[in-house]
Design an enzyme around this catalytic site. Structure first.
Site, PDB file in Angstrom:
ATOM      1  N   LYS A 184       0.886  -1.177   0.000  1.00 17.96           N
ATOM      2  CA  LYS A 184       0.000   0.000   0.000  1.00 17.96           C
ATOM      3  C   LYS A 184       0.913   1.213   0.000  1.00 17.96           C
ATOM      4  O   LYS A 184       1.466   1.596   1.020  1.00 17.96           O
ATOM      5  CB  LYS A 184      -0.875  -0.025   1.263  1.00 17.96           C
ATOM      6  CG  LYS A 184      -2.189   0.704   1.170  1.00 17.96           C
ATOM      7  CD  LYS A 184      -2.071   2.206   1.047  1.00 17.96           C
ATOM      8  CE  LYS A 184      -1.496   2.906   2.236  1.00 17.96           C
ATOM      9  NZ  LYS A 184      -1.080   4.291   1.929  1.00 17.96           N
ATOM     10  N   CYS A 293      14.186  11.138   6.508  1.00 16.37           N
ATOM     11  CA  CYS A 293      14.191  10.801   7.937  1.00 16.37           C
ATOM     12  C   CYS A 293      15.608  10.881   8.480  1.00 16.37           C
ATOM     13  O   CYS A 293      15.813  10.816   9.682  1.00 16.37           O
ATOM     14  CB  CYS A 293      13.585   9.423   8.175  1.00 16.37           C
ATOM     15  SG  CYS A 293      14.588   8.119   7.488  1.00 16.37           S
ATOM     16  N   GLU A 397       9.441  17.331  14.955  1.00 16.87           N
ATOM     17  CA  GLU A 397       9.816  17.072  13.565  1.00 16.87           C
ATOM     18  C   GLU A 397       9.135  18.101  12.654  1.00 16.87           C
ATOM     19  O   GLU A 397       7.911  18.239  12.690  1.00 16.87           O
ATOM     20  CB  GLU A 397       9.386  15.656  13.146  1.00 16.87           C
ATOM     21  CG  GLU A 397       9.772  15.351  11.708  1.00 16.87           C
ATOM     22  CD  GLU A 397       9.491  13.913  11.276  1.00 16.87           C
ATOM     23  OE1 GLU A 397       8.401  13.396  11.572  1.00 16.87           O
ATOM     24  OE2 GLU A 397      10.385  13.329  10.630  1.00 16.87           O
TER      25      GLU A 397
HETATM   26  P1  NAD Z   1       2.460   9.273   7.257  1.00 14.21           P
HETATM   27  O1  NAD Z   1       2.579   8.712   8.619  1.00 14.21           O
HETATM   28  O2  NAD Z   1       1.513  10.379   7.028  1.00 14.21           O
HETATM   29  O3  NAD Z   1       2.035   8.115   6.213  1.00 14.21           O
HETATM   30  C1  NAD Z   1       2.763   6.912   6.124  1.00 14.21           C
HETATM   31  C2  NAD Z   1       1.826   5.817   5.615  1.00 14.21           C
HETATM   32  O4  NAD Z   1       0.779   5.609   6.561  1.00 14.21           O
HETATM   33  C3  NAD Z   1       1.138   6.155   4.299  1.00 14.21           C
HETATM   34  O5  NAD Z   1       1.099   5.001   3.502  1.00 14.21           O
HETATM   35  C4  NAD Z   1      -0.268   6.583   4.716  1.00 14.21           C
HETATM   36  O6  NAD Z   1      -1.252   6.290   3.763  1.00 14.21           O
HETATM   37  C5  NAD Z   1      -0.499   5.747   5.959  1.00 14.21           C
HETATM   38  N1  NAD Z   1      -1.371   6.412   6.943  1.00 14.21           N
HETATM   39  C6  NAD Z   1      -1.614   7.736   7.083  1.00 14.21           C
HETATM   40  N2  NAD Z   1      -2.429   7.950   8.142  1.00 14.21           N
HETATM   41  C7  NAD Z   1      -2.695   6.739   8.677  1.00 14.21           C
HETATM   42  C8  NAD Z   1      -3.460   6.300   9.807  1.00 14.21           C
HETATM   43  N3  NAD Z   1      -4.105   7.160  10.586  1.00 14.21           N
HETATM   44  N4  NAD Z   1      -3.495   4.974  10.074  1.00 14.21           N
HETATM   45  C9  NAD Z   1      -2.834   4.086   9.306  1.00 14.21           C
HETATM   46  N5  NAD Z   1      -2.084   4.453   8.228  1.00 14.21           N
HETATM   47  C10 NAD Z   1      -2.023   5.754   7.919  1.00 14.21           C
HETATM   48  O7  NAD Z   1       3.946   9.670   6.800  1.00 14.21           O
HETATM   49  P2  NAD Z   1       4.403  10.486   5.502  1.00 14.21           P
HETATM   50  O8  NAD Z   1       4.043  11.913   5.673  1.00 14.21           O
HETATM   51  O9  NAD Z   1       3.977   9.770   4.275  1.00 14.21           O
HETATM   52  O10 NAD Z   1       5.995  10.316   5.582  1.00 14.21           O
HETATM   53  C11 NAD Z   1       6.822  11.191   6.308  1.00 14.21           C
HETATM   54  C12 NAD Z   1       7.145  10.626   7.666  1.00 14.21           C
HETATM   55  O11 NAD Z   1       7.800   9.373   7.529  1.00 14.21           O
HETATM   56  C13 NAD Z   1       8.107  11.505   8.453  1.00 14.21           C
HETATM   57  O12 NAD Z   1       7.677  11.540   9.783  1.00 14.21           O
HETATM   58  C14 NAD Z   1       9.436  10.781   8.341  1.00 14.21           C
HETATM   59  O13 NAD Z   1      10.347  11.026   9.377  1.00 14.21           O
HETATM   60  C15 NAD Z   1       8.981   9.359   8.326  1.00 14.21           C
HETATM   61  N6  NAD Z   1       9.970   8.462   7.740  1.00 14.21           N
HETATM   62  C16 NAD Z   1      10.678   7.674   8.581  1.00 14.21           C
HETATM   63  C17 NAD Z   1      11.654   6.834   8.086  1.00 14.21           C
HETATM   64  C18 NAD Z   1      12.447   5.965   9.011  1.00 14.21           C
HETATM   65  O14 NAD Z   1      13.144   5.075   8.538  1.00 14.21           O
HETATM   66  N7  NAD Z   1      12.372   6.187  10.314  1.00 14.21           N
HETATM   67  C19 NAD Z   1      11.905   6.794   6.709  1.00 14.21           C
HETATM   68  C20 NAD Z   1      11.154   7.612   5.869  1.00 14.21           C
HETATM   69  C21 NAD Z   1      10.177   8.462   6.394  1.00 14.21           C
END
Ligand code: NAD
Length: 497
Positions: A184, A293, A397
């Protein structure tokens, strides 16, 4: 030069992949997909219905029966071919990634290179880490050995910031080890991921159901995790969602690798070579428009003198960054992902000013060079000086091109304490120094999953685990090579003949 601007005709409404076939979703719920560099719509992503997610899981479950019995070296042959498909379409995939994510073409190429390295690393596991262990004669006439068995269907949930690479921290390992997956992608930039999967499905000839793809957000994710036939979930995204996902996985007895958000600090010691620190620091804070990240977020020069020696050079170097459309070869930094992200970042800039930090470079009023891009989601590099470690811009963040320079930290011990105690995150921390002793102390005492010494982005290679600490990670095993033990379970056999 002319740059091709994408239109909705090319991508239209994205399809889902169920049981080896691409098809339209029947969902009435959908979201517009943008090119952040132009602000124009370039597609639409349907949010898969519950029935479609059910079908995807059913297809993966049924594919698992045959796929898991195929000899592992035959499964590895699919990955060799997958690698060559990615190499053959390298420029095309990089370009599509830039058009939907906004990062520069060079950054897209770097992301795709690491994507391919994960395929290579997964191939190596077929020949090495997938083996069990044997102990002959553990007792008189008795031998004991272990085999690593695949488990079934896994849900792979990815964030917007690396639409090609993050799914590949998991998928190649899962499938080579005999599992099947339902992917997904992020709903914000699903085009590169969907396009990549289309190439793989059409050109690789994987048996149907080994990889299924659905679209959506919260509903699809929660349904996947709670489904009885899904054995585990890998999630990468923000910490509030990561916490919810980890809890839900626990409630349903599922395995989970859950990577959350970050707030990374970069410490510069008085003995560091300031000239050579500037370039890696600038690219740490502003590369990928600060949406990594592993991006630097807090800059901690130790002592007033280091602070003074650095700040002017850091600001000057950030002035030279050319912000623009990611496909323009002159661009150093692309837009941020969405209008909503831009507004969130701007609200942090306002908060930083109202909390008393000094805005020494304001990226809010950035205007593009060309009219073509005036509706894109652009921000310039932004730098706050005189940031106190209690301010929200030093603790939360921001996930954008904003640097907070902490100005009152006088010693290495204070810096380590600030990193460990003042933010809830522990993804990465870096130090610039010419002392091995200082570097070693930093490495040992900082509570973060990835440590950089004299570099600005400590990104583990594919054949190392990738994870964080504190609220940057929930689980035990990490992404990339660690997933070998996540996607298999050890069966122990004790035999007497
Ligand atoms: P996000 O949490 O908004 O979304 C991530 C995924 O979760 C998406 O596929 C989204 O559709 C899904 N999602 C969104 N809301 C949800 C909910 N309430 N319940 C279940 N699933 C849900 O993150 P983003 O904005 O797409 O990505 C950026 C974030 O990811 C930043 O916080 C960044 O630091 C983090 N990140 C972390 C790493 C790591 O390795 N630690 C790597 C890349 C990005």
């Amino acid at each position: 030069m002319t740059i091709e601007i994408e239109t909705t005709e090319r991508y239209g409404r994205l399809e889902i992949l169920i049981d080896g076939k691409w098809r339209a979703s029947s969902s009435s719920k959908a979201q517009t997909v943008y090119d952040p560099g132009t602000g124009r719509a370039i597609g639409e992503v349907p949010f898969s219905t519950r029935e479609e997610v059910d079908e995807a899981i059913e297809s993966s479950q049924s594919a698992f029966q045959k796929w898991s019995r195929m000899p592992i070296l035959d499964r590895a042959k699919y990955l060799f071919k997958m690698k060559s498909i990615l190499e053959d379409h390298f420029e095309e995939l990089s370009k599509i990634n830039t058009q939907n994510h906004g990062k520069t073409l060079e950054e897209s190429r770097g992301e795709l290179r690491r994507t391919i390295e994960n395929v290579e690393s997964a191939i190596s596991t077929a020949y090495t880490l997938s083996k069990g262990e044997t102990l002959d004669q553990i007792s008189e006439g008795i031998d004991e050995y272990s085999v690593k068995e695949p488990l079934g269907v896994f849900a792979i949930i990815s964030p917007f910031n690396f639409p090609l690479m993050v799914p590949f921290w998991f998928i190649p390992y899962a499938i080579v080890l005999g599992d099947t997956v339902v992917l997904k992608p992020s709903e914000i930039d699903p085009i590169p991921t969907t396009y990549l999967m289309r190439l793989i499905q059409d050109k690789l000839g994987l048996p149907q159901g080994v990889i299924n793809l659905v679209h959506g957000s919260k509903d699809a994710v929660e349904y996947l995790i709670s489904h009885k036939d899904v054995k585990g979930v890998t999630f990468v995204g923000s910490t509030p969602v990561a916490k919810r996902v980890y809890k839900l996985a626990g409630e349903h007895g599922k395995r989970a690798i859950v990577n959350g958000g970050a707030k990374n600090s970069i410490v510069v010691m008085p003995d560091a070579n300031i000239e050579s620190t500037i370039s890696p620091i600038v690219s740490s804070f502003f590369g990928n428009s600060g949406q990594r990240c592993l991006a630097g977020s807090n800059l901690i020069p130790i002592g007033m003198e280091t602070h003074e020696r650095m700040l002017e050079k850091f600001v000057q170097a950030s002035e030279n960054i050319k912000v623009g459309y990611g496909l323009d070869p002159l661009t150093d930094m692309g837009p941020v992902i969405s209008q909503a992200a831009k507004e969130r970042i701007v609200s942090y800039v306002e908060r930083g000013s109202s909390e008393g930090a000094k805005l020494v470079r304001d990226g809010r009023e950035y205007h593009t060079r060309s009219k073509e891009y005036q509706n894109g989601f652009y921000l310039g590099p932004t730098i706050f000086d005189q940031v106190d470690q209690d301010m929200s811009i030093a603790r939360e963040e921001i996930f954008g091109p904003v640097a907070s320079v902490l100005s009152s930290i006088e010693s290495l011990d204070e810096a380590i304490e600030s990193i460990n105690e003042n933010t809830d995150f522990g993804n990465m921390a870096c130090i610039f120094t010419s002392s091995g002793w200082i570097a070693r102390k930093f490495r040992r005492e900082v509570n973060a999953g990835n440590i950089g010494i004299n570099l600005g982005v400590a990104q583990p290679a594919a054949n190392f685990p990738f994870g964080g600490r504190k609220e940057s990670f929930y689980g035990v095993l990490h992404a990339q090579i660690d997933t070998v033990d996540f996607f298999t379970d050890k069966k122990i056999v004790i035999s007497r003949w």
